[in-house]
Design an enzyme around this catalytic site. Structure first.
Site, PDB file in Angstrom:
ATOM      1  N   ARG A   1       6.641  25.318   1.434  1.00 61.01           N
ATOM      2  CA  ARG A   1       5.523  26.154   1.879  1.00 61.01           C
ATOM      3  C   ARG A   1       4.853  26.858   0.704  1.00 61.01           C
ATOM      4  O   ARG A   1       3.633  27.061   0.703  1.00 61.01           O
ATOM      5  CB  ARG A   1       6.034  27.165   2.912  1.00 61.01           C
ATOM      6  CG  ARG A   1       6.359  26.481   4.257  1.00 61.01           C
ATOM      7  CD  ARG A   1       7.361  27.270   5.053  1.00 61.01           C
ATOM      8  NE  ARG A   1       7.561  26.776   6.407  1.00 61.01           N
ATOM      9  CZ  ARG A   1       8.403  25.786   6.754  1.00 61.01           C
ATOM     10  NH1 ARG A   1       9.127  25.160   5.818  1.00 61.01           N
ATOM     11  NH2 ARG A   1       8.530  25.414   8.006  1.00 61.01           N
TER      12      ARG A   1
ATOM     13  N   GLY B   1      11.281  15.050   5.930  1.00 58.32           N
ATOM     14  CA  GLY B   1      10.581  15.268   7.197  1.00 58.32           C
ATOM     15  C   GLY B   1       9.683  16.487   7.120  1.00 58.32           C
ATOM     16  O   GLY B   1       8.576  16.505   7.667  1.00 58.32           O
TER      17      GLY B   1
ATOM     18  N   ARG C   1      12.066   8.273  11.565  1.00 57.99           N
ATOM     19  CA  ARG C   1      11.985   9.560  12.290  1.00 57.99           C
ATOM     20  C   ARG C   1      10.670   9.713  13.049  1.00 57.99           C
ATOM     21  O   ARG C   1       9.638   9.199  12.618  1.00 57.99           O
ATOM     22  CB  ARG C   1      12.196  10.713  11.286  1.00 57.99           C
ATOM     23  CG  ARG C   1      13.576  10.633  10.658  1.00 57.99           C
ATOM     24  CD  ARG C   1      13.831  11.738   9.692  1.00 57.99           C
ATOM     25  NE  ARG C   1      13.879  13.032  10.340  1.00 57.99           N
ATOM     26  CZ  ARG C   1      13.973  14.177   9.686  1.00 57.99           C
ATOM     27  NH1 ARG C   1      14.006  14.175   8.362  1.00 57.99           N
ATOM     28  NH2 ARG C   1      14.026  15.321  10.337  1.00 57.99           N
TER      29      ARG C   1
ATOM     30  N   GLN D   1       8.798  22.526  11.956  1.00 56.06           N
ATOM     31  CA  GLN D   1       7.904  21.530  11.356  1.00 56.06           C
ATOM     32  C   GLN D   1       6.678  21.317  12.238  1.00 56.06           C
ATOM     33  O   GLN D   1       5.546  21.258  11.748  1.00 56.06           O
ATOM     34  CB  GLN D   1       8.659  20.218  11.132  1.00 56.06           C
ATOM     35  CG  GLN D   1       9.747  20.375  10.077  1.00 56.06           C
ATOM     36  CD  GLN D   1      10.584  19.126   9.889  1.00 56.06           C
ATOM     37  OE1 GLN D   1      10.381  18.120  10.555  1.00 56.06           O
ATOM     38  NE2 GLN D   1      11.533  19.199   8.974  1.00 56.06           N
TER      39      GLN D   1
ATOM     40  N   ASP E   1      20.422  22.895  10.879  1.00 55.19           N
ATOM     41  CA  ASP E   1      20.880  22.031   9.776  1.00 55.19           C
ATOM     42  C   ASP E   1      22.357  22.241   9.454  1.00 55.19           C
ATOM     43  O   ASP E   1      22.905  21.564   8.582  1.00 55.19           O
ATOM     44  CB  ASP E   1      20.044  22.299   8.520  1.00 55.19           C
ATOM     45  CG  ASP E   1      18.599  21.848   8.704  1.00 55.19           C
ATOM     46  OD1 ASP E   1      18.355  20.945   9.536  1.00 55.19           O
ATOM     47  OD2 ASP E   1      17.719  22.398   8.032  1.00 55.19           O
TER      48      ASP E   1
HETATM   49  C1  S3P Z   1      12.506  22.705   8.613  1.00 57.20           C
HETATM   50  C2  S3P Z   1      12.657  22.711   9.962  1.00 57.20           C
HETATM   51  C3  S3P Z   1      13.792  22.093  10.657  1.00 57.20           C
HETATM   52  C4  S3P Z   1      14.936  21.756   9.703  1.00 57.20           C
HETATM   53  C5  S3P Z   1      14.449  21.159   8.422  1.00 57.20           C
HETATM   54  C6  S3P Z   1      13.508  22.099   7.719  1.00 57.20           C
HETATM   55  C7  S3P Z   1      11.318  23.352   8.024  1.00 57.20           C
HETATM   56  O1  S3P Z   1      13.358  20.894  11.268  1.00 57.20           O
HETATM   57  O2  S3P Z   1      15.855  20.886  10.334  1.00 57.20           O
HETATM   58  O3  S3P Z   1      15.529  20.868   7.562  1.00 57.20           O
HETATM   59  O4  S3P Z   1      11.309  23.638   6.810  1.00 57.20           O
HETATM   60  O5  S3P Z   1      10.349  23.603   8.762  1.00 57.20           O
HETATM   61  P1  S3P Z   1      12.680  20.872  12.734  1.00 57.20           P
HETATM   62  O6  S3P Z   1      11.370  21.510  12.638  1.00 57.20           O
HETATM   63  O7  S3P Z   1      12.580  19.414  13.075  1.00 57.20           O
HETATM   64  O8  S3P Z   1      13.642  21.606  13.619  1.00 57.20           O
END
Ligand code: S3P
Length: 466
Positions: A44, A115, A143, A190, A343
């Site tokens: 971010r 991701g 994914r 996310q 996580d």
């Molecule tokens: C994250 C959100 C989480 C987490 C990932 C980091 C983020 O995922 O599992 O490691 O930085 O926004 P999800 O948004 O899929 O829950």
């Protein structure tokens, strides 16, 4: 774009050869250590720097592969990103282009294993009237992206993905993004952040609700940059959450201090709890209340984890953790806690495997769509190590015997850094060593894992060392 001399000496893990690694019984862990910067906050920080005019200086940035991909991506979209070594570690400087100022990338954006990078940056790209093509490694290409394609398409952007919403994916954003009102069916930071980053480019108010509050680093970072953010429970007493922002602010660069990642701290913390006679301090750990579910759960299990030197840095709570080896007992972890420790289930399952009695972890559907299917990976891996573990729908049940399991297994980690590190921690207490087939994915979030754990007293060896 990063010039070769500015790039840190960290190779993207996808280019690294598979490195098998073996963990054997550790001597009591001791010492003081610092884990690398928070992965979520690091992504971010780079993105907000690229959307701001002037300089954003970031200290403590995680130099893991996932974050380096986001840095390279911000360069490809027209920001200037530089790394400078200093007496207190590296500082990353970003000179951004302002909201609406990013430019069409000349090549495919390869997000590697990340991701978070893929989904947040897709949110950003939905608000630019040019073509971007995004891909990732074999794990990321499995994914689901439909969870962001669905809301972001409503802004006016067009997405063309592989069947089932999988990468590679082409995005043609819109020059006039519509502000959204979106009720997210999942508690996902996310998804939330993708919608909010798109909303930053849209006129007026963008609103998102989620069934439970996911990590709020985007909201905190927006506030740090002066964005108007309104966030809190959807209704009084409800666990559902609502956030709204006002788009098209004028952002100017500012300093950011990234705290240590609690999700990385989790590995030495659990190792110290399990290896008898251990006592360690992990300094500078981010303790955002939406990230601390693991520490709460471990304390319920009987863990000795003391919080020292609590402070606030760049809008995030930070402290040092003093951890002593402890006798743990099984507990029930409610589904409502999952967003605050999503996580951490792999390493919690390792703690549960050594605890006395049954640990039930409920509401884990999201674990199935992480870097690998972590519910299956943990159950199968633990069973191979001699642990009584099973999945019942979205619940993971691990029955510990109050002593370490036999071990003596090699775990296939399927490009999943947290599965790799979890089994390397279990190998430090099991009767016989535990190996993993490939440690290269650890570089996505915790490049110094082996060095840090070894300094604390762990025995981690490549097959060549034996
Ligand atoms: C994250 C959100 C989480 C987490 C990932 C980091 C983020 O995922 O599992 O490691 O930085 O926004 P999800 O948004 O899929 O829950």
């Amino acid at each position: 774009m990063l010039s070769p001399s500015q790039r840190p000496s960290v190779m993207p893990h996808a280019e690294l050869p598979a490195t098998p690694l073996i963990a054997a019984k550790a001597r009591p862990l001791s010492g003081v250590a610092r884990v690398p910067g928070d992965k979520s906050i690091s992504h971010r920080a780079l993105i907000m720097g690229a959307l701001s005019v002037g300089e954003t200086a970031i200290s403590g940035l995680l130099e893991g592969d996932d974050v380096l991909r986001t840095a390279a991506c911000m360069g490809a979209l027209g920001a200037t990103v530089e790394r400078r070594e200093g007496p207190k570690g590296a500082t990353w400087r970003v000179w951004g282009r302002g909201i609406g100022g990013l430019v069409e990338p000349a090549d495919v954006l390869d997000m590697g294993n990340s991701g978070t990078g893929a989904r947040l940056i897709a949110g950003l790209l939905s608000a630019y009237p040019f073509l971007s093509v995004m891909t990732g490694d074999a794990s990321l290409r499995r994914r689901p992206m439909d969870r962001i394609i669905q809301p972001l398409s409503q802004t006016g952007a067009a997405f063309h993905s592989r069947a089932g919403g999988k990468l590679p994916m082409a995005i043609r954003g819109t020059s006039m993004p519509m502000p959204l009102t979106y009720d997210s069916p999942v508690a996902s930071a996310q998804v939330k952040s993708a919608v909010l980053l798109a909303g930053l480019h849209a006129p007026g108010r963008t609103t998102l609700t989620e069934p439970a509050a996911s990590r709020d680093h985007t909201e905190r970072m927006f506030k740090h940059f002066g964005v108007e953010v309104d966030a809190g429970p959807l209704k009084a007493g409800s666990s559902a959450y609502k956030v709204s922002i006002i788009g098209q602010p004028e952002l100017s660069g500012r300093p950011i201090v990234v705290p240590g990642d609690p999700s990385s701290a989790a590995f030495p913390v659990v190792a110290a709890l399990l290896v008898s006679g251990s006592e360690i301090v992990i300094e500078n750990v981010g303790l955002n209340p939406l990230r601390t579910g693991l520490f709460d759960t471990l304390r319920e299990m009987g863990a000795s984890i003391e919080t020292l030197n609590q402070r606030i840095e760049a809008g995030e709570p930070v402290a040092d953790l003093k951890v002593k080896a402890s006798v743990l007992k099984g507990v029930s972890v409610p589904a409502a806690r999952a967003p605050s420790m999503i996580d951490e289930y792999p390493i919690l399952a390792v703690a549960a495997a050594c605890a006395e009695g049954e640990t039930r972890m409920e509401g884990l559907a999201e674990l199935r769509v992480k870097e690998s299917d972590r519910l299956a990976a943990m159950v199968n891996g633990l069973v191979a190590c001699g642990v009584d573990a099973r999945a019942d729908g979205d619940t993971m049940i691990v029955k510990g015997k109050g002593k370490p399991p036999k071990g003596n297994a090699t775990i296939a980690v399927n490009l999943d850094h947290r599965i790799a590190m979890a089994f390397l921690v279990l190998g430090q207490v099991s009767d016989h060593p535990i190996g993993i087939d490939d440690a290269s994915a650890i570089a996505t979030s915790f490049p110094d894992f082996v060095v840090l754990m070894s300094k604390l007293g762990a025995t981690l060896q490549t097959s060549a060392d034996q």
